[in-house]
Scaffold this active site. Structure first.
Site, PDB file in Angstrom:
ATOM      1  N   TYR A  33      41.225  36.774  41.169  1.00  0.00           N
ATOM      2  CA  TYR A  33      42.234  35.721  41.271  1.00  0.00           C
ATOM      3  C   TYR A  33      41.589  34.356  41.143  1.00  0.00           C
ATOM      4  O   TYR A  33      40.373  34.208  41.240  1.00  0.00           O
ATOM      5  CB  TYR A  33      43.002  35.838  42.596  1.00  0.00           C
ATOM      6  CG  TYR A  33      42.268  35.306  43.804  1.00  0.00           C
ATOM      7  CD1 TYR A  33      42.586  34.063  44.346  1.00  0.00           C
ATOM      8  CD2 TYR A  33      41.244  36.044  44.412  1.00  0.00           C
ATOM      9  CE1 TYR A  33      41.924  33.574  45.458  1.00  0.00           C
ATOM     10  CE2 TYR A  33      40.580  35.562  45.527  1.00  0.00           C
ATOM     11  CZ  TYR A  33      40.924  34.321  46.050  1.00  0.00           C
ATOM     12  OH  TYR A  33      40.261  33.829  47.133  1.00  0.00           O
ATOM     13  N   ARG A  52      35.265  30.575  35.358  1.00  0.00           N
ATOM     14  CA  ARG A  52      34.932  31.499  36.444  1.00  0.00           C
ATOM     15  C   ARG A  52      35.800  32.760  36.388  1.00  0.00           C
ATOM     16  O   ARG A  52      35.326  33.862  36.670  1.00  0.00           O
ATOM     17  CB  ARG A  52      35.091  30.819  37.806  1.00  0.00           C
ATOM     18  CG  ARG A  52      34.633  31.714  38.960  1.00  0.00           C
ATOM     19  CD  ARG A  52      34.624  30.987  40.283  1.00  0.00           C
ATOM     20  NE  ARG A  52      35.963  30.553  40.691  1.00  0.00           N
ATOM     21  CZ  ARG A  52      36.205  29.828  41.779  1.00  0.00           C
ATOM     22  NH1 ARG A  52      35.210  29.457  42.563  1.00  0.00           N
ATOM     23  NH2 ARG A  52      37.432  29.461  42.079  1.00  0.00           N
ATOM     24  N   ARG A 100      46.753  57.237  40.752  1.00  0.00           N
ATOM     25  CA  ARG A 100      45.647  56.912  41.644  1.00  0.00           C
ATOM     26  C   ARG A 100      44.432  57.803  41.391  1.00  0.00           C
ATOM     27  O   ARG A 100      44.504  59.027  41.495  1.00  0.00           O
ATOM     28  CB  ARG A 100      46.077  57.042  43.104  1.00  0.00           C
ATOM     29  CG  ARG A 100      45.020  56.515  44.080  1.00  0.00           C
ATOM     30  CD  ARG A 100      45.483  56.625  45.530  1.00  0.00           C
ATOM     31  NE  ARG A 100      44.512  56.018  46.434  1.00  0.00           N
ATOM     32  CZ  ARG A 100      43.393  56.610  46.851  1.00  0.00           C
ATOM     33  NH1 ARG A 100      43.121  57.853  46.454  1.00  0.00           N
ATOM     34  NH2 ARG A 100      42.573  55.996  47.665  1.00  0.00           N
ATOM     35  N   LYS A 149      35.202  36.615  42.288  1.00  0.00           N
ATOM     36  CA  LYS A 149      36.374  36.185  43.060  1.00  0.00           C
ATOM     37  C   LYS A 149      37.435  37.286  43.038  1.00  0.00           C
ATOM     38  O   LYS A 149      38.452  37.201  42.338  1.00  0.00           O
ATOM     39  CB  LYS A 149      36.931  34.863  42.516  1.00  0.00           C
ATOM     40  CG  LYS A 149      37.852  34.146  43.506  1.00  0.00           C
ATOM     41  CD  LYS A 149      38.176  32.755  43.007  1.00  0.00           C
ATOM     42  CE  LYS A 149      39.159  32.033  43.909  1.00  0.00           C
ATOM     43  NZ  LYS A 149      38.583  31.681  45.226  1.00  0.00           N
ATOM     44  N   GLU A 181      29.052  31.016  53.976  1.00  0.00           N
ATOM     45  CA  GLU A 181      30.145  30.129  53.584  1.00  0.00           C
ATOM     46  C   GLU A 181      31.300  30.302  54.561  1.00  0.00           C
ATOM     47  O   GLU A 181      31.247  31.119  55.482  1.00  0.00           O
ATOM     48  CB  GLU A 181      30.601  30.435  52.156  1.00  0.00           C
ATOM     49  CG  GLU A 181      31.038  31.865  51.925  1.00  0.00           C
ATOM     50  CD  GLU A 181      31.266  32.177  50.455  1.00  0.00           C
ATOM     51  OE1 GLU A 181      31.426  31.259  49.647  1.00  0.00           O
ATOM     52  OE2 GLU A 181      31.286  33.385  50.118  1.00  0.00           O
TER      53      GLU A 181
END
Length: 285
Positions: A33, A52, A100, A149, A181
């Protein structure tokens, strides 16, 4: 009024937007995301976020489902249709829907692409910038590829809830006795007019706002050191702050109940916030 959202090529009222229960983002957190800010109806740092995004997808062996120009057009249309003056645009891309299985789905399975907006009036004038954040520290128990991310955000959510329960605003994470962070931001301290923030690597997200702020700091002839720092060093600092796409530059005034510096927002964070907002507005698209 219902928001317009984007789902797999269609612009839809939010109540009509649907994603399969077999989507791998839902079943495996198999997706990435980005969040971009909007100020004055324009998008900040779009190019950096797009770069990114492509890197994150590549690290997970996923392709980019559209060109940057097409992606920018979607962002702009959502800003216009939802009349966003100040706010955020959330983008999520997953590996798509398939029965799945831990193995990736067959090549050619369509990816799932979703974007939506959030209106945030006065985003750049957040009162917290005048007060500063109080943070606690927690062990960093995330997986090792924090530079990607991904939508694996359960532990950061747990960290924010732990902070709330402790009467604080956020949490900084610690690994091997060093700060990595924040739950959704990069962490910094200031000592003797030197800005210190952890070096890039797999241990932290390569923040787009981080890159811009460090560039602006260098242009303003501020001294910057990219290295690890400890909790003790942070608590003994003159200032501390965080950066992210949604908070820009935000001062930190307390860590684990101990005041940082004078316990009030410091001049370095305030100046960097001012520079970042000014320069980012100029370059916004």
């Amino acid at each position: 009024m219902s928001r317009t959202v984007y789902v797999n090529g269609d612009f839809l009222p939010e109540e009509d937007a649907k994603v399969s229960v077999f989507d791998r983002g839902f079943l495996f957190a198999d997706g990435v995301y980005e969040v971009t800010s909007v100020l004055g109806g324009k998008i900040l740092d779009f190019e950096g976020h797009a770069v990114r995004l492509e890197r994150s997808l590549g690290e997970l062996d996923m392709g980019m489902p559209m060109s940057r120009d097409e992606l920018l057009d979607i962002h702009r249309r959502l800003v216009t249709e939802n009349e966003i003056e100040d706010g955020l645009i959330y983008l999520q891309i997953t590996r798509g829907a398939a029965d799945r299985d831990f193995a990736y789905p067959p090549e050619g399975t369509p990816q799932t692409v979703v974007l939506f907006t959030q209106t945030k009036p006065g985003l750049a004038d957040a009162p917290m910038a005048k007060v500063g954040l109080k943070v606690i520290t927690i062990p960093d128990l995330r997986w090792d590829r924090r530079d990607i991310k991904t939508v694996q955000l359960l532990y950061p959510s747990m960290g924010k809830m732990a902070a709330k329960a402790a009467g604080a605003d956020d949490a900084w994470m610690i690994e091997d006795d060093m700060i990595t962070e924040g739950t959704s931001n990069n962490a910094y301290i200031v000592k003797d007019n030197t800005i210190i923030t952890r070096h890039l690597g797999h241990e932290i997200l390569h923040g787009i706002t981080r890159a811009a702020v460090l560039r602006f700091a260098a242009e303003a002839q501020m001294k910057v050191e990219e290295r690890s720092f400890s909790l003790a060093e942070a608590q003994a600092a003159d200032e501390a702050f965080v950066t992210s796409a949604s908070t820009f530059v935000m001062p930190v005034v307390q860590i684990d109940g101990q005041a940082v510096g004078e316990g009030t927002p410091g001049p370095v964070a305030a100046r960097l916030r001012e520079i970042y907002l000014d320069e980012s507005r100029k370059a916004a698209v």
